[in-house]
Write an enzyme that holds these catalytic residues in place. Structure first.
Site, short mmCIF file in Angstrom:
data_model
loop_
_atom_site.label_atom_id
_atom_site.label_comp_id
_atom_site.label_asym_id
_atom_site.label_seq_id
_atom_site.Cartn_x
_atom_site.Cartn_y
_atom_site.Cartn_z
N GLU A 95 0.82 -1.21 0.00
CA GLU A 95 0.00 0.00 0.00
C GLU A 95 0.86 1.26 0.00
OE1 GLU A 95 -0.29 -2.52 2.16
OE2 GLU A 95 -2.18 -3.47 1.58
N GLN A 146 -10.20 -6.30 9.32
CA GLN A 146 -10.54 -5.87 7.96
C GLN A 146 -11.47 -4.65 7.94
OE1 GLN A 146 -9.06 -8.30 5.60
NE2 GLN A 146 -8.25 -8.78 7.62
#
Lengths: 610, 610
Positions: free
Chosen positions: A353, A414
């Site tokens: 990321e 998540q």
């Protein structure tokens, strides 16, 4: 003066200037500049191709100082190239000077801010990718890296991606001066450690003496002629090189050194380098090929993450400058719809990321409009890159899917539950949180034209389409979805739907609830909120699928700062587990029942409770 | 059944169980579990040493599933080891079940939550470091990694640190099943790529067929007998191994597969493994050696960052369980004072903030009290690790120095301006921001006993000591530093001193200002704030050296939600540059002059402006 003699003298000039500027400022990083001075001198005098008068020229080479603390060296180069005057040079670190402690794009020759180590090379990967795949121009990207910052994992994300994408237009110059801030690095002058790791990743690596200008020149030539893979120049250098008092000494990181160093370095020079012009070249443009813009039927259901992907693909048809990146979850974020429609403008960044956001920052330097996506939870991984992108005044668009407890069974790891807080606290950011497909599509289109960092939060589950496809959603606006007089319910995304259900239930009890869709979390629609408070007896319930801190509730309180309200803030306050989405919304106390209950209590209360 | 036959059958059982659990749940990651099943089976049956009845035993080996999505495999192991019943096993992903979508320490055999990829191995480095240097016990740390997550830079921070610290008690098992979520990884089954990179970092790397149980066993034996360096087992596997419909197929990531897979896998098994007991052993304890606690004279000046270091060193003398880590800036954060006092309990993490926080998380699993420090700005680099630490219910103490524009010349890249917002939005966090040396020292001591994530923000410049060394500063409290009736000025850290100067100036104008030191930003002292609003005609000025979003101003508004106030919020709203600290405080509008001016306007206003 030409060739090695020039290069050497220019290196000395850069050292002298680093000493002078930081002595005048009383702070700065002269010693870190001095180690890299010869590397920079040979580059500027012989290899770098750049139109100083036209820093935005697409043909220009790009130079990034990943070791941004060597800013005296950066500014010394600009002085040597005639970009800045001696007078301005000596304003280093003063209030209002363009010559800040670490380089920022306040100076037109600086593409991106550096100073958080480990970011320059990943951004360079974005520039080099754009050069190869988007602009399709032969410019080169040069990145001067420190050895200390090679400990940052983000550097190795960049190294892996650069090799994978065969970025032979990228050169990393690693200034191995052995000394970090507080002492020796893990590997000292073990050049073989660095070059071995680089080669194992598929790079060409060249070990040199970083003060031997002919070796430097030869290495740059080899980098320029190497195809199919990027090159790293692993250069042994001395921190503080040239001034015996500080050369290769500990305890001199980030400290101004005395002007007496100037004498040992041979005094002030005023060499002016005519930087080579780049080859002229036109950047590639992708032709627009408009397709139908997604429209969703009122009452149908679609996940906002899906609408994001569909809108992004349509946007890419309308505009050739839109590109997309994703962190190996494009089948979850639905960036894959863009990928399938515009494969040449899609970049798979795998599970990296930091590299993803850095690549977006690099691409926007060249005028592309990057949209980068992953789970909202995993945007936290790139938070420092987002922070620095704001310092770079970069224009990037980020999308975080799978927001909140409403994702259900996957559990808390998540769930994006801090994304609104963290993105609100980014300077100049825009934070959007759509609740239906048509709104998502309109906001995606609006994002393309926003300046700065914009962030969209999308929802995993399908939600009802409540807006007509032609409805407008201005940035900074809010929608009164339901009018009412007794209480205002504020939601966004998933909780807007819960608020609507709550309003229905309240209506059955004779309570008239106004429902506000706060799709633009930042900037926020202060007027609509004030009117709502006035119109509903100052009773407000906010429900958000986010921690209680820094999200929608506090944004509303900030917008209405100081106004007397009967205010209830429903947010996620305990660590969630797994469960069905509706179970988790209920467990967190942010579903329709809890909203209705809170509203009823406000309405029933005789007096405003303190 | 013993040896290879047992291992193979156990592998099949784990596959069957992964299929069963996720089929029942209707979601989950059976295919990612099936690839690693043989690797896990041989480990559990033959090599892992663990007292299931006593998961906190210091002698236990540690097992981390860095690929946390393979949770059905984790829970299948627990079932095979007799830790959980068949009945509980089938509650996978249900509301209230301990068997969440990704493993969390709700289960006593799970040390840390995983599910954000790239975190398990860095945490394993923390556990292994503790095993070597703190506990000094021969337990081993086993980390099962996915191949996709090898793209995360944090994995390579871990790999570099593990080699540097010669962690031969650490084994990384890399399940190279070739397939990520949306397709193939960058390197597919190129085992040589992974092992080459690992070896270049100094690891022992062994390439094996990850479904050949004898190869697996031999590799584990080699890992156990390798000294001086960590071992990675690079295992070629098949995602969905054993069920032909899904084996090595794309499109099956994170999807339940039909129960019919159970039949092809040979049906349900109920093998029960008696996990080997660890060698008994007592953990090393560091004897307390109390030294004088730092005390600062009223009216003297000291930087809170310096007081942090001095207090931490003293705390380390009082308590043998306190350890410190720093990200190569210990001469700026002053963690070096602890290092010099307690070198055996100090860990240099170099410029690798993710690894630093991960190591702290690993160490706290074993009961140590880690304090980790870097610049507040660079804590953003580790934000995902902090987020996940909260899901792990980890107890770690973080200190971010160089907060805000008050750092001066170094410029915006080095200024922590989003730390309060981001740390407030961490579940269960404590956020502290001292303004003087004595307060810092007291709060450092208090941090040692706090549960969860605590964060202290320190200031670069020296500030006046305003509190007596014996003053108490309860967590969740606030101090009324100056009493007054006309207006309340709220500050913390650097702005508390500005507020005091403002109060002096206001006093000269006949305006009586109450000054509140909000040193405990979270939890916040609601009562003191309410009293102040009541006592000062509801006039409040907040000044903070932080962006306007999510920091002190919004924390105050949240605490006083709905109360009518005349409220002015002074915060950093424009991107700062370089300059002297006092110049930058003035430019941001948060210095004494701006505070006094805002207060005067509130007092002069006849009516509360809306």
């Amino acid at each position: 003066m030409t060739g090695p003699e020039l290069w050497h003298e220019l290196g000395q000039q850069l050292r002298v200037d680093a000493v002078r500027a930081s002595a005048e400022a009383g702070s700065g990083h002269p010693t870190s500049s001095m180690s890299a001075a010869d590397l920079a001198a040979v580059l500027l005098a012989e290899h770098f191709r750049y139109d100083i008068q036209n820093p935005k020229s697409p043909a220009n080479d790009r130079l990034i100082f990943s070791k941004g603390h060597a800013s005296p060296l950066v500014y010394g180069l600009f002085r040597a190239a005639g970009a800045i005057s001696e007078e301005e040079f000596m304003t280093y670190r003063e209030l209002g000077s363009r010559l800040q402690g670490h380089p920022t794009p306040v100076l037109p020759w600086v593409d991106v801010a550096t100073g958080s180590l480990g970011q320059g090379l990943p951004i360079g990967v974005g520039l080099a990718l754009a050069g190869k795949k988007l602009d399709r121009l032969p410019f080169r990207v040069w990145v001067i890296c420190g050895d200390s910052e090679m400990a940052e994992g983000s550097m190795w994300e960049a190294i892996e991606h650069a090799a994978f994408y065969e970025l032979d237009n990228l050169t990393a110059i690693i200034d191995v001066n052995r000394l970090g801030q507080r002492g020796e690095t893990m590997h000292g002058w073990d050049l073989g450690y660095y070059s071995g790791r680089l080669r194992s990743c598929g790079w060409n690596a060249i070990e040199i003496d970083g003060h031997d200008v002919e070796q430097i020149d030869a290495a740059y030539r080899e980098a320029e002629s190497t195809t199919g893979r990027p090159t790293a120049i692993v250069a042994k250098t001395l921190k503080g090189k040239g001034y015996s008092k500080v050369e290769d000494q500990e305890g001199w990181h980030g400290k101004a050194v005395a002007e007496e160093g100037v004498e040992e370095l041979g005094g002030i020079r005023n060499i002016r380098v005519d930087v080579k012009q780049p080859e002229a070249g036109e950047r590639h443009r992708f032709e627009p090929a408009p397709t139908e813009w997604p429209r969703y039927e009122l009452g149908s259901v679609v996940a906002t993450r899906k609408a994001y992907g569909e809108a992004l693909a349509a946007l890419g048809g309308e505009r050739g400058d839109v590109v997309a990146l994703d962190g190996e979850v494009s089948n979850s974020t639905y960036a894959e719809i863009f990928r399938d429609a515009h494969p040449e403008r899609y970049f798979e960044m795998y599970i990296a990321e930091q590299q993803m956001v850095a690549a977006a920052v690099g691409m926007q330097v060249l005028g592309w409009k990057p949209f980068a996506s992953t789970f909202a939870a995993f945007m936290t991984r790139a938070y420092d890159f987002v922070r620095m992108a704001a310092v770079s005044r970069a224009t990037i668009k980020l999308c975080g899917s799978h927001a909140g407890v409403s994702i259900g069974e996957d559990g808390p790891s998540q769930m994006g539950l801090e994304d609104l807080a963290s993105f609100r606290a980014v300077n100049g950011s825009t934070v959007l949180y759509p609740c239906d497909g048509n709104q998502t599509a309109k906001l995606v289109r609006a994002m393309a034209d926003l300046e700065g960092i914009s962030f969209m939060r999308t929802t995993r589950g399908a939600t009802s389409v409540i807006y007509d496809a032609d409805e407008a959603f201005p940035i900074g606006g809010a929608k009164i979805v339901r009018d009412g007089e007794d209480v205002t319910l504020i939601g966004a995304g998933i909780t807007l739907h819960e608020a609507l259900k709550a309003a229905d239930a309240l209506g059955e009890d004779g309570v008239s609830a106004r429902v506000i869709d706060l799709y633009s979390v930042k900037p926020i629609d202060v007027e609509t909120l004030r009117e709502a408070a006035d119109a509903t007896q100052r009773r407000i319930v906010v429900a958000e699928d986010h921690w209680a801190e820094g999200g929608i509730g506090e944004a509303v309180l900030s917008a209405l700062a100081g106004e007397e309200l009967s205010f209830v803030h429903l947010a996620v306050r305990e660590l969630p587990g797994s469960g069905k989405p509706e179970e988790l919304l209920a467990a967190a106390g942010i579903d329709a029942d809890h909203i209705a209950q809170a509203a009823r209590q406000l309405v029933q209360a005789e007096a405003v409770a303190r």
